[in-house]
Every structure is written in structure tokens, then in C-alpha cells.
Design an enzyme around this catalytic site. Structure first.
Site, mmCIF file in Angstrom:
data_model
loop_
_atom_site.group_PDB
_atom_site.id
_atom_site.type_symbol
_atom_site.label_atom_id
_atom_site.label_comp_id
_atom_site.label_asym_id
_atom_site.label_seq_id
_atom_site.Cartn_x
_atom_site.Cartn_y
_atom_site.Cartn_z
ATOM 1 N N CYS A 107 0.899 -1.163 0.146
ATOM 2 C CA CYS A 107 0.204 -0.055 -0.049
ATOM 3 C C CYS A 107 1.115 1.743 0.080
ATOM 4 C CB CYS A 107 -0.895 -0.549 1.585
ATOM 5 S SG CYS A 107 -1.356 1.529 1.037
ATOM 6 N N CYS A 111 -3.718 7.170 -1.338
ATOM 7 C CA CYS A 111 -5.269 7.380 -2.508
ATOM 8 C C CYS A 111 -6.542 7.553 -1.427
ATOM 9 C CB CYS A 111 -5.629 5.623 -2.835
ATOM 10 S SG CYS A 111 -4.684 4.982 -3.321
ATOM 11 N N THR A 198 -4.447 5.342 7.267
ATOM 12 C CA THR A 198 -3.190 4.673 7.207
ATOM 13 C C THR A 198 -1.640 5.779 6.808
ATOM 14 O OG1 THR A 198 -4.880 3.056 5.620
ATOM 15 C CG2 THR A 198 -2.711 4.046 4.020
ATOM 16 N N GLU A 264 -0.398 1.817 9.080
ATOM 17 C CA GLU A 264 -1.250 2.524 9.761
ATOM 18 C C GLU A 264 -1.125 2.834 11.454
ATOM 19 O OE1 GLU A 264 -1.593 -0.855 8.936
ATOM 20 O OE2 GLU A 264 -2.116 -0.235 6.778
ATOM 21 N N HIS A 299 -12.826 5.458 -3.229
ATOM 22 C CA HIS A 299 -12.419 5.070 -2.990
ATOM 23 C C HIS A 299 -12.507 2.931 -2.748
ATOM 24 C CE1 HIS A 299 -8.919 4.873 0.250
ATOM 25 N NE2 HIS A 299 -9.550 4.330 0.808
ATOM 26 N N TYR A 303 -9.286 0.324 -4.769
ATOM 27 C CA TYR A 303 -8.341 -1.018 -4.669
ATOM 28 C C TYR A 303 -7.844 -1.322 -6.241
ATOM 29 C CZ TYR A 303 -9.219 -0.609 0.057
ATOM 30 O OH TYR A 303 -8.924 0.569 1.515
ATOM 31 N N CYS A 305 -5.729 -0.940 -6.996
ATOM 32 C CA CYS A 305 -4.498 -0.809 -6.663
ATOM 33 C C CYS A 305 -3.908 -2.797 -6.178
ATOM 34 C CB CYS A 305 -4.263 -0.266 -5.032
ATOM 35 S SG CYS A 305 -5.243 -0.328 -4.073
ATOM 36 N N GLU A 453 -6.609 -4.892 4.483
ATOM 37 C CA GLU A 453 -6.954 -3.535 4.393
ATOM 38 C C GLU A 453 -7.785 -4.294 2.786
ATOM 39 O OE1 GLU A 453 -4.009 -0.917 2.715
ATOM 40 O OE2 GLU A 453 -4.857 -0.095 3.557
#
Ligand SMILES: Cc1cc2nc3c(=O)[nH]c(=O)nc-3n(C[C@H](O)[C@H](O)[C@H](O)COP(=O)(O)OP(=O)(O)OC[C@H]3O[C@@H](n4cnc5c(N)ncnc54)[C@H](O)[C@@H]3O)c2cc1C
Ligand code: SF4
Length: 510
Positions: A107, A111, A198, A264, A299, A303, A305, A453
Site C-alpha cells: 500500500c 489514495c 494509513t 497504519e 475509494h 482498490y 491498487c 486492508e
């Protein structure tokens, strides 16, 4: 408020400049019961900083992908700070996210802020339109400041929430949700805590937002504001990740991914002051639901990602099969095909959501809500299956491999070199490195980003099912079925003209 000063004088362009910008800040960070003086030098924290630094370096390497010309300053700034004004902007966000997932295997933490800006842009516009407030102008001024410094902004939404069955105002302890404790002519003071934040320590600023739909009695919880991360009254308590102390052992093999990691922390606000110029909602409880819906729409398709991270895991699984001498076995090939199919399904739904983007009243473009929720819902399941298949291909060593120190030991090192070898022409250390990477991504530090996550970030699975249920247009679908079955006497022309609304209107827009 060192960060505020820096933002108006210095523009960060490279990863190295970004890392330097984090030095010398007075943040109250706790880890293992001790205060962290310089997070950039902490072996457990540094990989997460490197991951954010990569977002700057990618913007240098591929400016068209990871940066934009700022409409506010006329200079190149990170795409993570850009408000989308067309479909291409939305799509490029996803392409950038996949690339960064591929380059870091984790991560990269930016974002939430990007999606917060995009949702706030339209929500503040609509709040002002209804109430005559001044939030949109303030929001644009804040964004301009962020563009001037090319800064990192985190999004702080998730409250610790206490008793999940109770609204914020019903909680025995009001601090379970961030709320306003005092209002003055200059601004407001907030207290409470945000969980799982995050990249918060790696950010320069945070945008604090409500986490759920609010009622009138929750008015004091309806606060959106930007705070510099070094504001007085903020405490950060660093979150542990599985196998995190391996990065403190001094080696590079056993960590699996020695360079990059996620971050986090719990962020505790103790009467933190937000001046008026950084307040973008103060009491407008009736807009909290709209903000949460728009934010999660952006959001949940961010993901994608995970498809970039999935590319790394598929590559690791294919590599271990090569090293074990079985790349041509039919079930191995089939499992790699299955992993790829799952991974591309995540990407396909996310990017389709962006391609179905449409303008809001403010001019900012938003992606398609249904497909964003479908994307994120896939993400709550598919990385687990991809991870399972990677462990299948890895064999049991993924969980029983001896340590790097033993490999380097003068006496037993040779034994491990001999007995941990796969194919004769494969270096034993390379084989160990790939096994450790698979461990890292499915059981270790980056399993936090790749698995947990994926499950909970941007809302747990049920949150997507609720949204999908709301938008699925069952009445429309029943009519389609009844026309074809000869039950309804209306024509298909009627249904095309009258009922094409919501999700389907966007699917068929020309
Ligand atoms: C690695 C990671 C990174 C994250 N990063 C960020 C970030 O940068 N910023 C941010 O704001 N948030 C972040 N989040 C938070 C994320 O959005 C939340 O984890 C998510 O919304 C779930 O909230 P929770 O963790 O409190 O779980 P809970 O709300 O406790 O959920 C646990 C279970 O209870 C169910 N549940 C919860 N409430 C109810 C209810 N009222 N009725 C019935 N069932 C209920 C849920 O569906 C779920 O199955 C991150 C989370 C993770 C794990
Ligand atoms: S989990 Fe993915 S979308 Fe969320 S901040 Fe990390 S990289 Fe971005």
C-alpha cells in the site's frame, strides 16, 4: 506548525525531497511504548516512507501517468492531489494505482487523501449551493496550498466507534467519534480518535471527515477540517503488523520486501484546533451521508491498487514454480491462469467504474457507484484466493523456512545451501527470497495491505452489499423479465425511454 510554513515556500518534486520534508518535525509518535524521534530513520517505519516516496519518483519517471498540471498553480503536481474533471482523469488514477502496486508490492498510502479531495470538491459545492456557506472556496484555497508544496494529504475517516449499534451522540463516551468540543470566532477544537490511519505519519496534512450518516443530534460530529499532522494535541500510536520486527533484525531476506511496506496508526485528537480557513463542514449533519457515499464511491474503485500488488504475487508464484522445476505442469499453469483471472477481474471492475464516470454539479467527475462497490467487494475475496494459490505453489517452506542468519552461518549455512536448493541451476538464496516475498504478502507485513486492508479498507464487505442492494434496480429488472415472458403489456420502447435511470442510465449513456 512547521508544515504550513513549508507548504508555502518549498515544492517537493522527488522521493528524496519528500523524505527530507519529513525530517525535523515534532510529531508525538509512540511505538513499543517509546516515543519515536525520527520516523525516517526507524527501520520499522522507513519502508512505508519509501512506498510514499515512490509516488514522487513515479511522477518524475512517468509524468503523464502520475502527475498533472495544476489548475491552481500551473505547475506539475502529483495526480494524488488532482480533482478529476473528465473520465480520463479517473481512469489515469487507476492506471497509476496499478503501476504503484506493481512497483512497491504494498500500500502506497496516498489514495484516501486523493479520494477525499475529489468527494469534498463536489460535496462542499452542493452544501454552499443549499446553505449559502463558503466551504467550496476554502476547500479550493486549501487545495492550492497543497499544490504549491506538492504535499501528501491523508484522509482520516474511520472513527474508533465504540458500541457499533449506537449513533455517535448515544455513545457513553463521546470521544468514540471525533467531535467538536469548542467553537470560537477563529475556529473549532476537536477531540476523539481515528483508527487504522494509513500513512498518517507519512503525510503533511490530514483531512478529518465523519465516518457515517449523521442525525441532527449528531451535529457536533459533523466536522470536516484539514489539520497539519504536527498540530498541537495529536498523538499517533503506531499499529503493529505481522512479522514487523523482522525489519529490526538487520537482514534483508527474512523481511520479504525489504524496501517497501504500509503504515497504519491510531490518531488521537485532544482538543486540536482547526482555524476557520480549514473547516469544510461544521454542523451540516445532513450532508455527512452524501460525503461518505461519494468518498466510498471513489475509494472502492481505488482498490485496483490490489491488482498491481497481485501482479507481484503472481510473479512470485510463477517464479517459485520455475525454481522448483515445475513451470510446465498443467495444474501449475492452470493455477497461474486462475490467479490472473481473479486479479484482472478486480482491475476490470475498477477501471470500468472510472470509464463510467460522470460530472457532478461542481464539474468534478465521479466514477460509477455500482461498479466501484463491485470492485471493492471482489477485493474482499479475490486476494485471499490469489494468496491461497500462491501458498499452494510455494510449498510448505513458505511457513517453515529457516532464518537468514542460519543461511549465513559458517557451519550450517552450507547445509542450507545444499538442502534448500530447488532446480540445480537456481541459487538457493534467490529461492529463499521468493519464498519470503510470498510469506510477506500472504502472512507477513504486506498481508496487512494485500489481505486485511482488502477486507476492511473503504468499508467491510457488508457495506458494499448494502450499496449494491440499493442500486440494483430490481423493479426495472422485473419489468424486463415480465415483458419478455409476456406478462406485461408495455413495450420494450416504454422501458427504454421511461425506466432508464440510475446505474443503467450511466451504463448506456452515449
Ligand atoms: C489496513 C487498513 C487501512 C485502513 N486505512 C484507513 C484510512 O487510511 N483512513 C480511514 O479513515 N480508515 C481506514 N481504514 C478503516 C476501514 O475503513 C475500517 O476498517 C472499516 O470501515 C471497518 O471498520 P472497523 O475496522 O471499525 O470494523 P467494525 O466496524 O468493527 O466491523 C467489524 C464487523 O462488524 C460489522 N459491523 C460493524 N458495525 C455494524 C453494525 N452497526 N451493525 C451490524 N454489523 C456491523 C462489520 O460489517 C464487520 O463485519 C483502514 C482499515 C485497514 C484494515
Ligand atoms: S490500500 Fe490501495 S487504495 Fe488504499 S491507500 Fe493503499 S494503495 Fe491506495
Amino acid at each position: 506548525m512547521a508544515t504550513i510554513e513549508m507548504s508555502s515556500t518549498t515544492k517537493i518534486n522527488t522521493g528524496e525531497e519528500y523524505i527530507n520534508s519529513l525530517k525535523g518535525r515534532d510529531l508525538k509518535i509512540y511505538l513499543f511504548g517509546e516515543k519515536v524521534e525520527d520516523p525516517t530513520e526507524h527501520p520499522m517505519i522507513r519502508p512505508s516512507i519509501n512506498a510514499v516516496a515512490k509516488t514522487y519518483d513515479l511522477a518524475v519517471m512517468a509524468p503523464e501517468l502520475a502527475s498533472v498540471i495544476s489548475p491552481f498553480t500551473g505547475e506539475r503536481v502529483s495526480r494524488f492531489l488532482h480533482v478529476c474533471t473528465n473520465v480520463s482523469d479517473l481512469v489515469l488514477q487507476n492506471k497509476m494505482q496499478r503501476k504503484l502496486g506493481q512497483l512497491t508490492g504494498t500500500c502506497f498510502q496516498r489514495c484516501v487523501g486523493m479520494d477525499a479531495f475529489n468527494s469534498l470538491y463536489s460535496v462542499t459545492f452542493e452544501m454552499d449551493e443549499k446553505n449559502g456557506t463558503n466551504y467550496h472556496k476554502r476547500m479550493k484555497a486549501f487545495l492550492t496550498k497543497m499544490h504549491q508544496g506538492n504535499l501528501v494529504v491523508g484522509g482520516a475517516m474511520t472513527d474508533v466507534k465504540g458500541d457499533r449499534s449506537l449513533a455517535p451522540h448515544q455513545q457513553e463516551d463521546q470521544d468514540m467519534f471525533v467531535h467538536i468540543t469548542k467553537r470560537t470566532d477563529e475556529g473549532v477544537y476537536i477531540s476523539g480518535a481515528k483508527a487504522h490511519q494509513t500513512g498518517c505519519i507519512n503525510s503533511h496534512w490530514m483531512v478529518v471527515m465523519p465516518t457515517m450518516r449523521l442525525k441532527e443530534a449528531d451535529k457536533n460530529f459533523a466536522i470536516i477540517g484539514a489539520v497539519s499532522v504536527d498540530s498541537k494535541g495529536i498523538t499517533y500510536i503506531y499499529g503493529r503488523q505481522s512479522c514487523d520486527t523482522r525489519s529490526m533484525e538487520g537482514g534483508v531476506i527474512d523481511v520479504g520486501n525489504a524496501t517497501y511496506g504500509g503504515q497504519e496508526a491510531m490518531v488521537i485528537f485532544d482538543n486540536v484546533f482547526i482555524p476557520n480557513e480549514y473547516i469544510f463542514m461544521d454542523g451540516e449533519f445532513d450532508f455527512a451521508a452524501l460525503l461518505v457515499e461519494r468518498f466510498t464511491t471513489y475509494h472502492r474503485r481505488s482498490y485496483v491498487c490490489k491488482s498491481g500488488v497481485g501482479d507481484v504475487l503472481i510473479g512470485a508464484a510463477a517464479s517459485i514454480a520455475d525454481m522448483n522445476g515445475i513451470p510446465k505442469a498443467s495444474h501449475i499453469k492452470d493455477k497461474l491462469v486462475e490467479m490472473t483471472h481473479l486479479n484482472e477481474t478486480i482491475y476490470g471492475t475498477g477501471i470500468a467504474s472510472s470509464y463510467q464516470g460522470y460530472p457532478t454539479k461542481s464539474g468534478a467527475y465521479i466514477c460509477d457507484e455500482m461498479l466501484a462497490n463491485v470492485c471493492k467487494h471482489h477485493v474482499t475475496k479475490m486476494p485471499y484466493e490469489i494468496g491461497r494459490l500462491a501458498q499452494d505453489l510455494a510449498g510448505g517452506l513458505v511457513a517453515t523456512l529457516p532464518s537468514e542468519q542460519d543461511l549465513n552461518h559458517p557451519e550450517i549455512g552450507a547445509l542450507l545451501q545444499k538442502y534448500l536448493r530447488g532446480k540445480a541451476d537456481v541459487n538457493t538464496e534467490d529461492r529463499m527470497r521468493i519464498l519470503r516475498l510470498i510469506e510477506n504478502m500472504t502472512l507477513g507485513r504486506n498481508a496487512v495491505g494485500y489481505l486485511t486492508e482488502s477486507m476492511h479498507g473503504a468499508g467491510s464487505p457488508q457495506a458494499q452489499r448494502i450499496q449494491i442492494g440499493r442500486s440494483m434496480q430490481l423493479e426495472y429488472k422485473k419489468r424486463l423479465a415480465k415483458i419478455i415472458a409476456g406478462i406485461e403489456i408495455e413495450t420494450d420502447k416504454d422501458i427504454v425511454i421511461e425506466e432508464l435511470s440510475g446505474y443503467f442510465a450511466r451504463v448506456f449513456k452515449i
